[in-house]
Write an enzyme that holds these catalytic residues in place. Sequence first.
Site, mmCIF file in Angstrom:
data_model
loop_
_atom_site.group_PDB
_atom_site.id
_atom_site.type_symbol
_atom_site.label_atom_id
_atom_site.label_comp_id
_atom_site.label_asym_id
_atom_site.label_seq_id
_atom_site.Cartn_x
_atom_site.Cartn_y
_atom_site.Cartn_z
ATOM 1 N N GLU A 250 0.856 -1.184 0.000
ATOM 2 C CA GLU A 250 0.000 0.000 0.000
ATOM 3 C C GLU A 250 0.889 1.230 0.000
ATOM 4 O O GLU A 250 1.839 1.277 0.795
ATOM 5 C CB GLU A 250 -0.902 0.028 1.230
ATOM 6 C CG GLU A 250 -1.892 1.185 1.158
ATOM 7 C CD GLU A 250 -2.891 1.208 2.325
ATOM 8 O OE1 GLU A 250 -2.822 0.340 3.206
ATOM 9 O OE2 GLU A 250 -3.721 2.125 2.327
ATOM 10 N N GLU B 159 -9.628 4.351 6.397
ATOM 11 C CA GLU B 159 -8.758 4.760 7.503
ATOM 12 C C GLU B 159 -9.515 5.536 8.585
ATOM 13 O O GLU B 159 -9.359 5.277 9.774
ATOM 14 C CB GLU B 159 -7.557 5.561 6.988
ATOM 15 C CG GLU B 159 -6.600 4.749 6.114
ATOM 16 C CD GLU B 159 -6.060 3.495 6.783
ATOM 17 O OE1 GLU B 159 -6.215 3.337 8.007
ATOM 18 O OE2 GLU B 159 -5.491 2.632 6.071
ATOM 19 N N HIS C 108 -6.457 -2.035 15.279
ATOM 20 C CA HIS C 108 -6.681 -1.283 14.041
ATOM 21 C C HIS C 108 -6.475 -2.174 12.802
ATOM 22 O O HIS C 108 -7.343 -2.243 11.930
ATOM 23 C CB HIS C 108 -5.729 -0.082 14.012
ATOM 24 C CG HIS C 108 -5.831 0.765 12.781
ATOM 25 N ND1 HIS C 108 -6.545 1.938 12.750
ATOM 26 C CD2 HIS C 108 -5.318 0.598 11.541
ATOM 27 C CE1 HIS C 108 -6.460 2.462 11.539
ATOM 28 N NE2 HIS C 108 -5.714 1.675 10.788
ATOM 29 N N GLU C 109 -5.335 -2.843 12.736
ATOM 30 C CA GLU C 109 -5.055 -3.658 11.542
ATOM 31 C C GLU C 109 -6.045 -4.813 11.452
ATOM 32 O O GLU C 109 -6.511 -5.153 10.370
ATOM 33 C CB GLU C 109 -3.615 -4.192 11.554
ATOM 34 C CG GLU C 109 -2.520 -3.130 11.705
ATOM 35 C CD GLU C 109 -2.652 -1.942 10.771
ATOM 36 O OE1 GLU C 109 -3.180 -2.101 9.658
ATOM 37 O OE2 GLU C 109 -2.223 -0.834 11.166
ATOM 38 N N ALA D 63 2.105 -0.307 10.778
ATOM 39 C CA ALA D 63 1.734 -1.679 10.466
ATOM 40 C C ALA D 63 0.903 -1.690 9.197
ATOM 41 O O ALA D 63 0.512 -0.637 8.703
ATOM 42 C CB ALA D 63 0.921 -2.276 11.610
ATOM 43 N N MET D 64 0.642 -2.903 8.694
ATOM 44 C CA MET D 64 -0.092 -3.029 7.436
ATOM 45 C C MET D 64 -1.038 -4.215 7.482
ATOM 46 O O MET D 64 -0.662 -5.313 7.875
ATOM 47 C CB MET D 64 0.925 -3.163 6.298
ATOM 48 C CG MET D 64 0.300 -3.339 4.930
ATOM 49 S SD MET D 64 -0.671 -1.881 4.430
ATOM 50 C CE MET D 64 -1.918 -2.665 3.421
ATOM 51 N N GLU D 65 -2.259 -3.958 7.023
ATOM 52 C CA GLU D 65 -3.361 -4.907 7.186
ATOM 53 C C GLU D 65 -3.484 -5.963 6.091
ATOM 54 O O GLU D 65 -4.589 -6.460 5.837
ATOM 55 C CB GLU D 65 -4.673 -4.111 7.252
ATOM 56 C CG GLU D 65 -5.104 -3.433 5.928
ATOM 57 C CD GLU D 65 -4.707 -1.965 5.793
ATOM 58 O OE1 GLU D 65 -3.711 -1.561 6.421
ATOM 59 O OE2 GLU D 65 -5.389 -1.234 5.044
ATOM 60 N N ASN D 66 -2.380 -6.380 5.437
ATOM 61 C CA ASN D 66 -2.454 -7.392 4.380
ATOM 62 C C ASN D 66 -3.371 -8.551 4.785
ATOM 63 O O ASN D 66 -3.305 -9.027 5.913
ATOM 64 C CB ASN D 66 -1.066 -7.964 4.099
ATOM 65 C CG ASN D 66 -0.016 -6.884 4.024
ATOM 66 O OD1 ASN D 66 -0.090 -6.021 3.190
ATOM 67 N ND2 ASN D 66 0.937 -6.914 4.959
ATOM 68 N N HIS E 292 -9.340 -3.687 10.091
ATOM 69 C CA HIS E 292 -9.309 -3.449 8.648
ATOM 70 C C HIS E 292 -9.819 -4.659 7.869
ATOM 71 O O HIS E 292 -10.218 -4.525 6.713
ATOM 72 C CB HIS E 292 -7.877 -3.167 8.176
ATOM 73 C CG HIS E 292 -7.514 -1.712 8.116
ATOM 74 N ND1 HIS E 292 -8.335 -0.757 7.556
ATOM 75 C CD2 HIS E 292 -6.395 -1.041 8.515
ATOM 76 C CE1 HIS E 292 -7.740 0.429 7.616
ATOM 77 N NE2 HIS E 292 -6.566 0.288 8.205
HETATM 78 N N1 B3K Z 1 -2.921 0.994 5.665
HETATM 79 C C1 B3K Z 1 -1.605 1.126 6.243
HETATM 80 C C2 B3K Z 1 -0.905 2.370 5.832
HETATM 81 C C3 B3K Z 1 -0.200 2.288 4.536
HETATM 82 C C4 B3K Z 1 0.657 3.505 4.298
HETATM 83 C C5 B3K Z 1 1.216 3.536 2.936
HETATM 84 N N2 B3K Z 1 2.113 4.644 2.720
HETATM 85 C C6 B3K Z 1 -1.649 1.020 7.721
HETATM 86 C C7 B3K Z 1 -2.917 1.402 8.361
HETATM 87 O O1 B3K Z 1 -3.397 2.501 8.272
HETATM 88 O O2 B3K Z 1 -3.509 0.563 8.968
HETATM 89 ZN ZN ZN Z 2 -5.369 1.837 8.826
#
Ligand code: B3K
Ligand code: ZN
Length: 887
Positions: A142, A341, A318-319, A283-286, A322
């Site tokens: 992302e 977000e 949060h993640e 962090a990232m919600e993959n 998502h």
């Molecule tokens: N969705 C990601 C953020 C990605 C940022 C990219 N530059 C984390 C979050 O907001 O949960």
């Molecule tokens: Zn987020």
Amino acid sequence: MSGHTCAGGSGCPQEERVVSKNRTVYLKDYQPPQWLVDDVYLDFALQPSATEVISTIRYRRNPLAEQGDALLLDGHDMELLSIRLDGELLMPERYRVHAGGLEIPAVPERFTLEVTTRIDPQGNTSLDGLYRSGGNYCTQCEAQGFRKITYYPDRPDVMAPFTVRMTADAADNPVLLSNGNPVASGKLDDGRHWAEWQDPFAKPAYLFALVAGNLACVEDHFVTASGRTIALRIYTEAHHIDQCDHAMASLKRAMRWDEERFGLEYDLDLFMLVAVDDFNMGAMENKGLNIFNSQLVFASPEIATDDDYISIEAVIGHEYFHNWTGNRVTCRDWFQLSLKEGLTVFRDQCFTSDLHSAAVKRIEDVRLLRALQFAEDASPMAHPIRPASYMEINNFYTVTVYEKGAEIVRLYQTLLGIDGFRRGMDLYFQRHDGQAVATEDFLAAMADANDADLSQMQRWYDQAGTPRLSVRMEYDSAAHRCTLHVSQSCPSTPEAEVKQPFLIPLALGLLRADGTPLALQLAGEAEGCGSSRTLLVTEAEQSFTFVNVPEAPVPSLLRDFSAPVILDYPYRAEDDAFLMAYDEDPFNRWAAAQRLAMRTMLAMLAGEAADVELIATAFSRLLADPDLDAALKAEALMLPSESEVADACAVADPGHIHEVREQLRVRIATLLQGELESTHAELAAASGLDDLAMQQRKLKNVCLSYLLTLKTGRVIELAYRCFLQAACMTDQYAALAGLASCDCAERKLALSAFEAQWQGEANVMGKWLAVQAGSSLPDTLEQVKQLLAHPAFDLRNPNKVRALIGTFALRNPALFHAIDGSGYRFVADQVLQLDRMNPQVAARMVRALMNWKRLEPVRSGLMRAQLQRLSDAGLSADVGEIVSKSL
Ligand code: B3K
Ligand code: ZN
């Protein structure tokens, strides 16, 4: 290429189809994707510096898009090795490679494209796409990192199921992970092995993830409300494995909470979370494979502060949240970022507030919003929560899109009630599960589920700027009527000169002189109902009359911060002191304390007499109040930050602001020394990780920080003793941070003891760098420069950059704004270096130089000169956008 510019339809001139990194993308140009993807098969042959990726993708024409038979795919920073269309190898004359992508002019209605690319994870210092951290492979896609892995329509409204196969050296990479479920794995004869993963849920490419390396794992499980057992795994380097318990417990709490509050269950059989040290954000919600900055995973009382504990729980939540708000229902395009977000931040705020103190959570969120988001609204980067254009999307992961976005989601709940909000959420999922949608769809679900007209809410999405709500009270003693005259306005921002009125819920109460609340009865109503209610402000000017008001009341306005606005009411200092003591709304007791402190500092700045006794007395009364919890006392005692004071000044002199704020702290500490010492002593024994202990530590450490302003041998000794005897990082860190601004022998001793104790813990060493960069001692910049060469610092690691350079640039206004311009020059130097490695992190740092127009003339000129210097250098799109908009 991402459709927003030009979908590549037949009317487009060739040149326009080419993605240019420095072009503005507009929301109004959105076009549906020309090609849809049926499925994606990725095959990675992992090698540190030369990974080969074969992507096999089935495309079909989108019946809803324009005609035209060219296929345009996003992609850059890769070596293209081959392309096969339906099995046939394409010769170079059959396609064109541009700076931003690939174009194949004539393709059939349906076809399979196999593209082989070679990429260099080891050399990828941008930490975007596939890269290496601590010798392991990981990804961040992302917003647009996937296009650095293979050629693809890299836009969130193209969703597809992914199957991923990877092969790697087995000894170096025993663990091979991707989204979804593991379906097969095996050994090869050359010391390599492979695994295949399948994600059954269609997803946009930004949710793709791959992790490979030498990782240990803690495993647990969760039984969902419907009785399914989900395996939970947290992966990290082996020596951190015993610091993951809090993260695992937080994950389980989040899963339960989302079921109870929103009826949302997890949908795969496996949930994985990986902690890595090198990560551009939190962090990232993959899908099924969240990747975390290790700072937001590792915890034990010795290495993590209470604030860290709470943030870890919140970000894990949060993640996880998502998965529904972002993954199952995703964004149509990146302008809609706040759709996922803002909503997910709101959900994590509710999670924290349900689990801990709701009032403290609200105060902390509003403190952050006022300090950072209001400032962003007043900066050259001001934008609505749904921007109308961007040059680099990564610059729009902002406090506006996130935190103001969450405030706008909160407005629905304030307007519709908790149950009405839930009905809206239910309808949103019912309508849009599996889709990529826009903020209008969320608004419509909220309105339709409640049969409400919410059309005016749209303005919050389209207009930037912080509205100002001015209230005037008129009391008619003969008729016992009290009228509130309310008007709203909003300053011009880059996207619009003139603003339409917002829908503003104004929660309020009225207090009698003895501090008791009045029953609120609006003219025309048969009887009073309750002592707190919410008025709806919809016009530029409106009046509300309350009847049966026996005496002139003190209004308690904007309770619980019912809308993200600046409130203007001619409160007198005595009113603030009164509200601090009597308001039933804990948030407004805090707000009154902040106002009183702000008023005092503004008077001191103007050289006027300031009533410090009044504020000290009010603080002393708060400290003694048996009904108020310790954390609320701590929050009330913390003065508004220097940057908030700067925002309240027409022209800011950061040096003067720092001096005045410190003076006020010294005077309060002098007047309250006895009480501060006794409170500190009473709370000295607070231990454990329960809320009460955390609240007590917070108050204890606020007391210590006041006492340290006195800089006497006695308080320094006290702080040093606290440092040495600290049983947890919260206390150790608070004492160290306090000592860091005192020029004394204990400072040196504490810093070296801390370094010796924690040199093996990268994240704790980040704290060590940060306390030094945040010090108010005059030689701080020199120290920071020396620390650049310290083994604990690494310009390639975003956590360390944020700790050292970020703290200095963004959280040490007094030194950053040194009158000789040395702070500005230093930050510009660092931005130039960083920008070559990691544009996203550089773009965060350069924001420190944005607001030159708000400064007094000398600093203003010096800061502008550094921006100009940057602008004359070759910059990334990320830094370039901020510099050009600031100039
Ligand atoms: N969705 C990601 C953020 C990605 C940022 C990219 N530059 C984390 C979050 O907001 O949960
Ligand atoms: Zn987020």
